[in-house]
Design a protein around this motif. Structure first.
Motif, PDB file in Angstrom:
ATOM      1  N   ALA A 117       0.846  -1.186   0.000  1.00 21.22           N
ATOM      2  CA  ALA A 117       0.000   0.000   0.000  1.00 21.22           C
ATOM      3  C   ALA A 117       0.891   1.249   0.000  1.00 21.22           C
ATOM      4  CB  ALA A 117      -0.891  -0.018   1.227  1.00 21.22           C
ATOM      5  N   ASP A 118       0.310   2.410   0.301  1.00 19.40           N
ATOM      6  CA  ASP A 118       1.104   3.619   0.209  1.00 19.40           C
ATOM      7  C   ASP A 118       1.961   3.920   1.429  1.00 19.40           C
ATOM      8  OD1 ASP A 118       1.286   4.620  -2.288  1.00 19.40           O
ATOM      9  OD2 ASP A 118      -0.701   5.556  -2.246  1.00 19.40           O
ATOM     10  N   ALA A 119       1.614   3.281   2.580  1.00 20.54           N
ATOM     11  CA  ALA A 119       2.431   3.512   3.767  1.00 20.54           C
ATOM     12  C   ALA A 119       3.410   2.354   3.958  1.00 20.54           C
ATOM     13  CB  ALA A 119       1.535   3.650   4.993  1.00 20.54           C
ATOM     14  N   PRO A 120       4.682   2.587   3.641  1.00 16.83           N
ATOM     15  CA  PRO A 120       5.653   1.508   3.778  1.00 16.83           C
ATOM     16  C   PRO A 120       5.941   1.173   5.251  1.00 16.83           C
ATOM     17  CG  PRO A 120       6.738   3.525   2.993  1.00 16.83           C
ATOM     18  CD  PRO A 120       5.285   3.839   3.157  1.00 16.83           C
ATOM     19  N   THR A 121       6.021  -0.128   5.556  1.00 12.94           N
ATOM     20  CA  THR A 121       6.382  -0.567   6.910  1.00 12.94           C
ATOM     21  C   THR A 121       7.749  -1.227   6.850  1.00 12.94           C
ATOM     22  OG1 THR A 121       4.113  -1.369   6.906  1.00 12.94           O
ATOM     23  CG2 THR A 121       5.406  -1.775   8.903  1.00 12.94           C
ATOM     24  N   VAL A 122       8.612  -0.880   7.792  1.00 13.35           N
ATOM     25  CA  VAL A 122       9.921  -1.523   7.874  1.00 13.35           C
ATOM     26  C   VAL A 122       9.738  -2.898   8.503  1.00 13.35           C
ATOM     27  CG1 VAL A 122      12.255  -1.423   8.820  1.00 13.35           C
ATOM     28  CG2 VAL A 122      11.092   0.694   8.124  1.00 13.35           C
ATOM     29  N   ILE A 123      10.065  -3.962   7.762  1.00  5.78           N
ATOM     30  CA  ILE A 123       9.923  -5.301   8.335  1.00  5.78           C
ATOM     31  C   ILE A 123      11.262  -5.862   8.808  1.00  5.78           C
ATOM     32  CG2 ILE A 123       7.798  -5.901   7.108  1.00  5.78           C
ATOM     33  CD1 ILE A 123       9.614  -7.547   5.173  1.00  5.78           C
ATOM     34  N   SER A 124      12.340  -5.352   8.212  1.00  2.00           N
ATOM     35  CA  SER A 124      13.661  -5.808   8.650  1.00  2.00           C
ATOM     36  C   SER A 124      14.715  -4.788   8.243  1.00  2.00           C
ATOM     37  CB  SER A 124      13.987  -7.177   8.050  1.00  2.00           C
ATOM     38  OG  SER A 124      13.855  -7.147   6.653  1.00  2.00           O
ATOM     39  N   VAL A 125      15.933  -5.026   8.716  1.00  3.20           N
ATOM     40  CA  VAL A 125      17.067  -4.196   8.312  1.00  3.20           C
ATOM     41  C   VAL A 125      18.195  -5.122   7.882  1.00  3.20           C
ATOM     42  CG1 VAL A 125      16.602  -2.161   9.739  1.00  3.20           C
ATOM     43  CG2 VAL A 125      17.846  -4.097  10.729  1.00  3.20           C
ATOM     44  N   GLU A 126      18.975  -4.686   6.896  1.00  2.00           N
ATOM     45  CA  GLU A 126      20.178  -5.434   6.555  1.00  2.00           C
ATOM     46  C   GLU A 126      21.368  -4.767   7.227  1.00  2.00           C
ATOM     47  OE1 GLU A 126      21.036  -6.081   2.380  1.00  2.00           O
ATOM     48  OE2 GLU A 126      22.896  -7.157   2.844  1.00  2.00           O
ATOM     49  N   ALA A 127      22.165  -5.578   7.942  1.00  2.00           N
ATOM     50  CA  ALA A 127      23.378  -5.057   8.577  1.00  2.00           C
ATOM     51  C   ALA A 127      24.495  -5.028   7.535  1.00  2.00           C
ATOM     52  CB  ALA A 127      23.774  -5.948   9.746  1.00  2.00           C
ATOM     53  N   LEU A 128      25.108  -3.867   7.346  1.00  2.00           N
ATOM     54  CA  LEU A 128      26.184  -3.726   6.352  1.00  2.00           C
ATOM     55  C   LEU A 128      27.443  -3.217   7.039  1.00  2.00           C
ATOM     56  CD1 LEU A 128      23.802  -2.256   3.664  1.00  2.00           C
ATOM     57  CD2 LEU A 128      25.092  -4.398   3.404  1.00  2.00           C
ATOM     58  N   ALA A 129      28.536  -3.924   6.813  1.00  2.00           N
ATOM     59  CA  ALA A 129      29.793  -3.632   7.504  1.00  2.00           C
ATOM     60  C   ALA A 129      30.381  -2.303   7.050  1.00  2.00           C
ATOM     61  CB  ALA A 129      30.786  -4.754   7.236  1.00  2.00           C
ATOM     62  N   ARG A 130      30.885  -1.531   8.001  1.00  2.00           N
ATOM     63  CA  ARG A 130      31.570  -0.278   7.705  1.00  2.00           C
ATOM     64  C   ARG A 130      32.881  -0.259   8.469  1.00  2.00           C
ATOM     65  NH1 ARG A 130      28.616  -0.570   4.183  1.00  2.00           N
ATOM     66  NH2 ARG A 130      26.928   0.799   3.528  1.00  2.00           N
ATOM     67  N   TRP A 131      33.972  -0.058   7.736  1.00  2.00           N
ATOM     68  CA  TRP A 131      35.290  -0.032   8.366  1.00  2.00           C
ATOM     69  C   TRP A 131      35.930   1.343   8.193  1.00  2.00           C
ATOM     70  CZ3 TRP A 131      40.318  -2.456   5.976  1.00  2.00           C
ATOM     71  CH2 TRP A 131      41.373  -2.324   6.882  1.00  2.00           C
ATOM     72  N   THR A 132      36.315   1.949   9.306  1.00  2.00           N
ATOM     73  CA  THR A 132      37.128   3.156   9.247  1.00  2.00           C
ATOM     74  C   THR A 132      38.493   2.810   9.809  1.00  2.00           C
ATOM     75  OG1 THR A 132      35.107   4.420   9.659  1.00  2.00           O
ATOM     76  CG2 THR A 132      37.187   5.623   9.754  1.00  2.00           C
ATOM     77  N   SER A 133      39.470   2.705   8.908  1.00  2.00           N
ATOM     78  CA  SER A 133      40.832   2.368   9.314  1.00  2.00           C
ATOM     79  C   SER A 133      41.569   3.650   9.685  1.00  2.00           C
ATOM     80  CB  SER A 133      41.541   1.662   8.157  1.00  2.00           C
ATOM     81  OG  SER A 133      42.927   1.888   8.202  1.00  2.00           O
ATOM     82  N   PRO A 134      42.349   3.629  10.781  1.00  2.00           N
ATOM     83  CA  PRO A 134      43.089   4.837  11.158  1.00  2.00           C
ATOM     84  C   PRO A 134      44.114   5.237  10.088  1.00  2.00           C
ATOM     85  CG  PRO A 134      43.501   3.034  12.730  1.00  2.00           C
ATOM     86  CD  PRO A 134      42.520   2.530  11.730  1.00  2.00           C
ATOM     87  N   THR A 135      44.592   4.264   9.313  1.00  2.00           N
ATOM     88  CA  THR A 135      45.590   4.605   8.292  1.00  2.00           C
ATOM     89  C   THR A 135      44.975   4.824   6.908  1.00  2.00           C
ATOM     90  OG1 THR A 135      45.993   2.243   7.992  1.00  2.00           O
ATOM     91  CG2 THR A 135      47.517   3.434   9.421  1.00  2.00           C
ATOM     92  N   LEU A 136      43.924   4.071   6.560  1.00  2.10           N
ATOM     93  CA  LEU A 136      43.376   4.141   5.197  1.00  2.10           C
ATOM     94  C   LEU A 136      42.078   4.933   5.099  1.00  2.10           C
ATOM     95  CD1 LEU A 136      43.852   0.391   4.166  1.00  2.10           C
ATOM     96  CD2 LEU A 136      45.353   2.317   3.602  1.00  2.10           C
ATOM     97  N   GLY A 137      41.485   5.246   6.223  1.00  2.00           N
ATOM     98  CA  GLY A 137      40.176   5.901   6.179  1.00  2.00           C
ATOM     99  C   GLY A 137      39.084   4.873   5.924  1.00  2.00           C
ATOM    100  N   ARG A 138      38.020   5.327   5.268  1.00  2.00           N
ATOM    101  CA  ARG A 138      36.906   4.406   5.019  1.00  2.00           C
ATOM    102  C   ARG A 138      37.255   3.431   3.896  1.00  2.00           C
ATOM    103  NH1 ARG A 138      31.744   4.908   6.632  1.00  2.00           N
ATOM    104  NH2 ARG A 138      31.484   6.362   8.364  1.00  2.00           N
ATOM    105  N   VAL A 139      37.033   2.145   4.147  1.00  2.00           N
ATOM    106  CA  VAL A 139      37.262   1.127   3.125  1.00  2.00           C
ATOM    107  C   VAL A 139      35.940   0.402   2.912  1.00  2.00           C
ATOM    108  CG1 VAL A 139      38.690  -0.845   2.444  1.00  2.00           C
ATOM    109  CG2 VAL A 139      39.609   0.862   4.044  1.00  2.00           C
TER     110      VAL A 139
END
Ligand code: C2E
Ligand code: CA
Ligand code: CA
Ligand code: CA
Length: 276
Positions: free
Chosen positions: A51-73
């Motif tokens: 319908a027109d009102a979307p409901t969140v049924i789940s979330v996907e976990a996505l890895a995020r790495w911030t390296s002190p030497t390389l920054g975001r990878v």
């Protein structure tokens, strides 16, 4: 012509060198990384929007790495390096711990999808570690979905299947990721105890033309006849959404709805009534 060919070759080798070095740099940084401190998971909503009102049924976990030497990878850069260098067990364990912690803060109506790497299912240490983390956690196992690709299963079908059955026992679900890309194929669909497929973004982009729509309709019909849930991934705009809905799709993920975001930001984005 000779000079330009030599120039191209030099350029190629410089680029190649850079790639190798950066691969090496990623490997070096990963090997010395404080995973608990440098890794985070961001959450991207998966919505039911018949319908027109979307409901969140789940979330996907996505890895995020911030390296002190390389920054975001990006994860599609460091996950293969972690697999190649034997670090994937530690990485998966860290990321799953953080994902469970995030899931604990979310309303009970929202489930969490976690990406398993190709190597995770064939490593008994990883499988048992995931099981005990699930047992220790306060969240209901039915709120956890593991996403896997064909590569994960292809390494050793018998072991992968046994691992899936083991993880399903407490009530966890499985989804076949990147469906249709050659990383996930029809061959495995009927042989695996799974609950859902996620249609790769490359097919979703195809919704703009007739041939693409025919293919999407066929995949949807197939998933329905096999009683599998079906998520359309990478929905980027309203016209794609409208065309997908016309075909009968009702579960979506993509920038059109939301970007992956830190768990606190996702929690703040929920309507007040959905608060825990
Ligand atoms: P994936 O599992 O197919 O995840 C979906 C990717 O598509 C994510 O990229 C997400 O940010 C991106 N995406 C979502 N909506 C849209 C959209 O509308 N348009 C476009 N163009 N992209 C969209 P991300 O976060 O960079 O992750 C890339 C890949 O890295 C993932 O692909 C997955 O294979 C892997 N990955 C990410 N996190 C993990 C993890 O914790 N463990 C493992 N083993 N792999 C992970
Ligand atoms: Ca995924
Ligand atoms: Ca995917
Ligand atoms: Ca992917």
């Amino acid at each position: 012509l000779k000079a330009s060919r030599r120039g191209a070759a030099a350029l190629y080798s410089a680029e190649h060198e850079l790639r190798l070095r950066s691969g090496h740099a990623v490997e070096a940084a990963l090997q010395t990384a404080d995973l608990a401190a440098e890794m985070e998971v961001h959450l991207q909503p998966i919505v039911q929007a018949a319908a027109d009102a979307p409901t969140v049924i789940s979330v996907e976990a996505l890895a995020r790495w911030t390296s002190p030497t390389l920054g975001r990878v990006r994860p599609d850069v460091f996950i293969p390096v972690a697999e190649r260098t034997g670090m994937i067990h530690r990485l998966t364990t860290t990321l799953f711990g953080k994902s469970l912690a995030a899931l604990e803060t979310l309303p009970d109506t929202i489930r969490l999808s976690f990406n398993l790497s190709a190597h995770d299912l064939t490593n008994p240490k990883t499988v048992l570690g995931l099981l005990s983390a699930i047992r220790r956690s306060s969240v209901a196992p039915s709120r956890i979905i593991f996403e896997l690709t064909e590569t994960a299963v292809m390494r050793d079908f018998a072991i992968a299947e046994a691992s899936i059955r083991l993880l399903r026992a407490p009530g966890v679900s499985f989804a076949l990721d990147d469906f249709g890309t050659g990383h996930s194929s029809l061959n495995y669909l009927h042989r695996l105890p799974i609950d859902a497929i996620k249609i790769d973004r490359s097919f979703v982009t195809g919704v703009a033309d007739e041939a693409g729509r025919t293919l999407l309709a066929a995949i949807l019909a197939l998933s329905r006849s096999m009683k599998l849930a079906c998520v359309a991934e990478g929905v980027e705009d309203a016209s794609q959404l409208a065309a997908l809905r016309d075909l009968g799709f009702d579960t979506f993920q993509g920038y059109h709805f939301a970007m992956p975001m830190p768990p606190a930001q996702f929690l703040a984005s929920l309507p007040a009534s959905a608060d825990k």
